[in-house]
Scaffold this motif. Structure first.
Motif, PDB file in Angstrom:
ATOM      1  N   THR A 270       6.656  -6.141  -5.449  1.00 62.77           N
ATOM      2  CA  THR A 270       6.147  -7.413  -5.954  1.00 62.77           C
ATOM      3  C   THR A 270       4.999  -7.918  -5.087  1.00 62.77           C
ATOM      4  OG1 THR A 270       8.346  -7.958  -6.798  1.00 62.77           O
ATOM      5  CG2 THR A 270       6.776  -9.773  -6.574  1.00 62.77           C
ATOM      6  N   ILE A 271       5.197  -7.861  -3.766  1.00 64.66           N
ATOM      7  CA  ILE A 271       4.142  -8.262  -2.834  1.00 64.66           C
ATOM      8  C   ILE A 271       2.934  -7.345  -2.986  1.00 64.66           C
ATOM      9  CG2 ILE A 271       3.525  -8.478  -0.392  1.00 64.66           C
ATOM     10  CD1 ILE A 271       6.507  -9.173   0.110  1.00 64.66           C
ATOM     11  N   GLY A 272       3.193  -6.054  -3.085  1.00 66.79           N
ATOM     12  CA  GLY A 272       2.101  -5.081  -3.206  1.00 66.79           C
ATOM     13  C   GLY A 272       1.296  -5.268  -4.468  1.00 66.79           C
ATOM     14  N   ASN A 273       1.971  -5.598  -5.581  1.00 61.25           N
ATOM     15  CA  ASN A 273       1.266  -5.822  -6.839  1.00 61.25           C
ATOM     16  C   ASN A 273       0.279  -6.978  -6.720  1.00 61.25           C
ATOM     17  OD1 ASN A 273       1.040  -5.066  -9.696  1.00 61.25           O
ATOM     18  ND2 ASN A 273       1.892  -7.088 -10.094  1.00 61.25           N
ATOM     19  N   MET A 274       0.713  -8.072  -6.085  1.00 61.41           N
ATOM     20  CA  MET A 274      -0.177  -9.222  -5.892  1.00 61.41           C
ATOM     21  C   MET A 274      -1.302  -8.882  -4.911  1.00 61.41           C
ATOM     22  SD  MET A 274       2.424 -12.506  -5.867  1.00 61.41           S
ATOM     23  CE  MET A 274       3.418 -11.884  -4.500  1.00 61.41           C
ATOM     24  N   VAL A 294      -3.256   4.255   3.872  1.00 64.19           N
ATOM     25  CA  VAL A 294      -2.046   3.668   4.471  1.00 64.19           C
ATOM     26  C   VAL A 294      -0.794   4.205   3.781  1.00 64.19           C
ATOM     27  CG1 VAL A 294      -0.806   1.528   4.943  1.00 64.19           C
ATOM     28  CG2 VAL A 294      -3.293   1.592   5.148  1.00 64.19           C
ATOM     29  N   LEU A 295      -0.830   4.334   2.454  1.00 69.20           N
ATOM     30  CA  LEU A 295       0.312   4.861   1.711  1.00 69.20           C
ATOM     31  C   LEU A 295       0.673   6.264   2.195  1.00 69.20           C
ATOM     32  CD1 LEU A 295       2.351   4.673  -0.637  1.00 69.20           C
ATOM     33  CD2 LEU A 295       0.539   5.518  -2.158  1.00 69.20           C
ATOM     34  N   GLY A 320       7.102   0.241  -0.328  1.00 63.02           N
ATOM     35  CA  GLY A 320       7.041  -0.441  -1.614  1.00 63.02           C
ATOM     36  C   GLY A 320       5.788  -1.286  -1.752  1.00 63.02           C
ATOM     37  N   VAL A 321       5.395  -1.958  -0.653  1.00 62.26           N
ATOM     38  CA  VAL A 321       4.185  -2.793  -0.683  1.00 62.26           C
ATOM     39  C   VAL A 321       2.967  -1.946  -1.031  1.00 62.26           C
ATOM     40  CG1 VAL A 321       2.615  -4.198   0.698  1.00 62.26           C
ATOM     41  CG2 VAL A 321       5.094  -4.507   0.935  1.00 62.26           C
ATOM     42  N   PHE A 322       2.765  -0.846  -0.297  1.00 68.62           N
ATOM     43  CA  PHE A 322       1.540  -0.067  -0.487  1.00 68.62           C
ATOM     44  C   PHE A 322       1.614   0.859  -1.696  1.00 68.62           C
ATOM     45  CE2 PHE A 322       1.080  -1.543   3.838  1.00 68.62           C
ATOM     46  CZ  PHE A 322      -0.257  -1.924   3.841  1.00 68.62           C
ATOM     47  N   ALA A 323       2.823   1.225  -2.128  1.00 65.50           N
ATOM     48  CA  ALA A 323       2.948   2.025  -3.349  1.00 65.50           C
ATOM     49  C   ALA A 323       2.415   1.258  -4.552  1.00 65.50           C
ATOM     50  CB  ALA A 323       4.409   2.421  -3.562  1.00 65.50           C
ATOM     51  N   PHE A 324       2.800  -0.019  -4.678  1.00 66.94           N
ATOM     52  CA  PHE A 324       2.385  -0.799  -5.849  1.00 66.94           C
ATOM     53  C   PHE A 324       1.087  -1.555  -5.628  1.00 66.94           C
ATOM     54  CE2 PHE A 324       6.122   0.601  -7.739  1.00 66.94           C
ATOM     55  CZ  PHE A 324       6.165   0.199  -9.062  1.00 66.94           C
ATOM     56  N   PRO A 328      -2.768  -2.284  -9.562  1.00 71.15           N
ATOM     57  CA  PRO A 328      -3.862  -3.062 -10.173  1.00 71.15           C
ATOM     58  C   PRO A 328      -5.241  -2.409 -10.036  1.00 71.15           C
ATOM     59  CG  PRO A 328      -2.384  -4.506  -8.956  1.00 71.15           C
ATOM     60  CD  PRO A 328      -2.008  -3.106  -8.589  1.00 71.15           C
ATOM     61  N   PRO A 329      -5.623  -1.893  -8.844  1.00 67.62           N
ATOM     62  CA  PRO A 329      -6.952  -1.276  -8.777  1.00 67.62           C
ATOM     63  C   PRO A 329      -7.081  -0.011  -9.616  1.00 67.62           C
ATOM     64  CG  PRO A 329      -5.805  -1.049  -6.668  1.00 67.62           C
ATOM     65  CD  PRO A 329      -5.022  -2.002  -7.498  1.00 67.62           C
ATOM     66  N   LEU A 330      -6.013   0.786  -9.712  1.00 64.29           N
ATOM     67  CA  LEU A 330      -6.085   1.986 -10.551  1.00 64.29           C
ATOM     68  C   LEU A 330      -6.246   1.610 -12.022  1.00 64.29           C
ATOM     69  CD1 LEU A 330      -3.357   4.222  -8.857  1.00 64.29           C
ATOM     70  CD2 LEU A 330      -5.816   4.687  -8.933  1.00 64.29           C
ATOM     71  N   GLN A 331      -5.512   0.585 -12.475  1.00 63.33           N
ATOM     72  CA  GLN A 331      -5.640   0.145 -13.871  1.00 63.33           C
ATOM     73  C   GLN A 331      -7.005  -0.478 -14.110  1.00 63.33           C
ATOM     74  OE1 GLN A 331      -3.311   0.854 -16.036  1.00 63.33           O
ATOM     75  NE2 GLN A 331      -4.021  -0.241 -17.849  1.00 63.33           N
ATOM     76  N   MET A 332      -7.473  -1.273 -13.158  1.00 62.58           N
ATOM     77  CA  MET A 332      -8.766  -1.930 -13.305  1.00 62.58           C
ATOM     78  C   MET A 332      -9.903  -0.912 -13.336  1.00 62.58           C
ATOM     79  SD  MET A 332     -10.490  -4.927 -10.953  1.00 62.58           S
ATOM     80  CE  MET A 332      -9.172  -6.066 -11.317  1.00 62.58           C
TER      81      MET A 332
END
Length: 414
Positions: A270-274, A294-295, A320-324, A328-332
């Motif tokens: 959740t944190i990573g997504n934001m 970093v991932l 989990g933070v860096f996985a997600f 957003p950047p990959l989709q964007m």
């Protein structure tokens, strides 16, 4: 001043009434996203139970992740084409029907073969549902609120990692893994009812022009963006597919506590997504490259920290933070590069995420079957993510050459 939505502009709804109905419609889409996300990810927490009950190896059980992911990858373009001319709400309901059928079959599957088929059936709805759902969500609100509406729908997917997966894991460990899929089936029925009652018909929403959308897929940068998604996120599932045996066998986390560690992973996502969204708005490609570095390092470190309970739990949260943060950047990036035909490209990028999941799960299984041990699974995940970094750097270099060539051409013309 907010621009009116299409329904408001047509005089069908007053602004206040439309705002309330839009919130309810977005809630319905989020519930459906929660159900779909739960069924996709919950299998990872139940691999030991599924393998034991069906008398198959952990690596064979891991292929159920690959089967689902390949179902998404295959189903996304097929169902995008088949539903292109359908009214959008009707298309969403058809896709949820497939989801319900697939999960009901999972709940009653007597053996491994039927369970695999059922997972593929459930997966067929995934890519197209999120592709169509994102378009519907953006159409329900004023244009300047479109991104927030899409994010609200995808909140259901994020909450699936925080709530759906760990509590589905608890349920499966307590009442059997079939009970988890039975519960997801019920959730799918509730989501379908919510979509039917709360999402309005949108006859003015234009159908995508498939010919124009297919032409966009010939562009090298669009293909590179899809490759970035497959590889960049594929490394995550090389490891996450086998997270339950890693935690239980290497970190000595009890079976009952495994679900709580997955709650922590979900909080990290959740944190990573934001974080990923903010970084993508700031500087997309440099941020994506940095996150992938970093991932990769976190997954490499996990090969050693998994031997300590506390260190493993901390690493899972950071991971989990860096996985997600990649999502957003990959989709964007895909939508940005496919601006002339974003519908199919956006749907295919969801398929690309899942193709990466399938490849990652397969690679992890190969490592396990080769007898290299679970720490090497984490190393393999780091290696796959580094391939995603190479694709990202290649795309950035190609873009710089294009900009330089365009600048030189303008200078000559001047």
């Amino acid at each position: 001043m907010n621009s009116p939505t299409p329904l408001e502009a047509a005089g069908r709804l007053p602004s206040a009434a439309h705002a309330a109905s839009s919130r309810l419609a977005l809630f319905a889409l989020a519930v459906a996203a929660f159900a779909i996300g739960t069924t996709e990810f919950v299998i990872m927490g139940l691999l030991p139970e599924v393998a034991s009950d069906l008398h198959v190896s952990i690596s064979s059980a891991g292929l159920l992740v690959s089967g689902y992911a390949l179902g998404v990858a295959a189903g996304a373009p097929i169902l995008a084409a088949l539903t292109a001319r359908m009214e959008r709400r009707h298309a969403l309901l058809l896709l949820l029907g497939l989801f319900i059928l697939g999960n009901a079959l999972c709940a009653i599957a007597p053996g491994y073969g039927l369970l695999m088929v059922a997972r593929v059936v459930a997966a067929f709805c995934h890519g197209s549902f999120f592709g169509i759902g994102a378009v519907v969500a953006s159409h329900l609100v004023p244009r300047e609120q479109a991104a927030s509406a899409i994010a609200l729908m995808f909140t259901g997917l994020t909450l699936a990692n925080v709530l759906g997966v760990p509590f589905g894991t608890f349920l499966g460990q307590w009442a059997g893994w079939r009970a988890t899929f039975g519960a997801v089936t019920v959730l799918g029925v509730l989501a379908a009812i919510a979509v039917w009652r709360l999402v309005p018909a949108l006859p003015d929403l234009p159908a995508p022009n498939l010919r124009r959308e297919l032409v966009v897929l010939r562009q090298p940068q669009v293909l590179l963006a899809l490759a970035m998604t497959v590889l960049g996120f594929g490394g995550v599932f090389t490891v996450f597919t086998y997270i339950a045996p890693i935690l239980q066998q290497q970190a000595h986390v009890s079976v009952g506590a495994t679900g709580w560690v997955l709650v922590l992973f979900g909080a990290g996502t959740t944190i990573g997504n934001m974080l990923g969204g903010r970084l993508a708005d700031w500087r997309l490609m440099p941020s994506l490259a940095g996150v992938l570095v970093v991932l990769s390092l976190v997954m490499l470190a996990f090969a050693w920290t998994m031997h300590s309970t506390v260190a493993a739990i901390v690493t899972v949260f950071v991971w989990g933070v860096f996985a997600f943060a990649t999502v957003p950047p990959l989709q964007m990036r895909v939508v940005q590069q496919a601006a002339d035909g974003p519908h199919l490209a956006s749907t295919l990028n969801i398929a690309a995420f899942n193709l990466g999941n399938a490849i990652g799960a397969f690679i992890g299984g190969v490592v396990i079957d080769a007898g290299l041990g679970l720490p090497f699974v984490s190393m393999a995940g780091a290696a796959v993510a580094l391939l995603g970094l190479i694709a990202t750097l290649s795309s950035a270099a190609l873009e710089r050459r294009r900009v330089s060539a365009s600048t030189a051409a303008c200078a000559v013309g001047a």
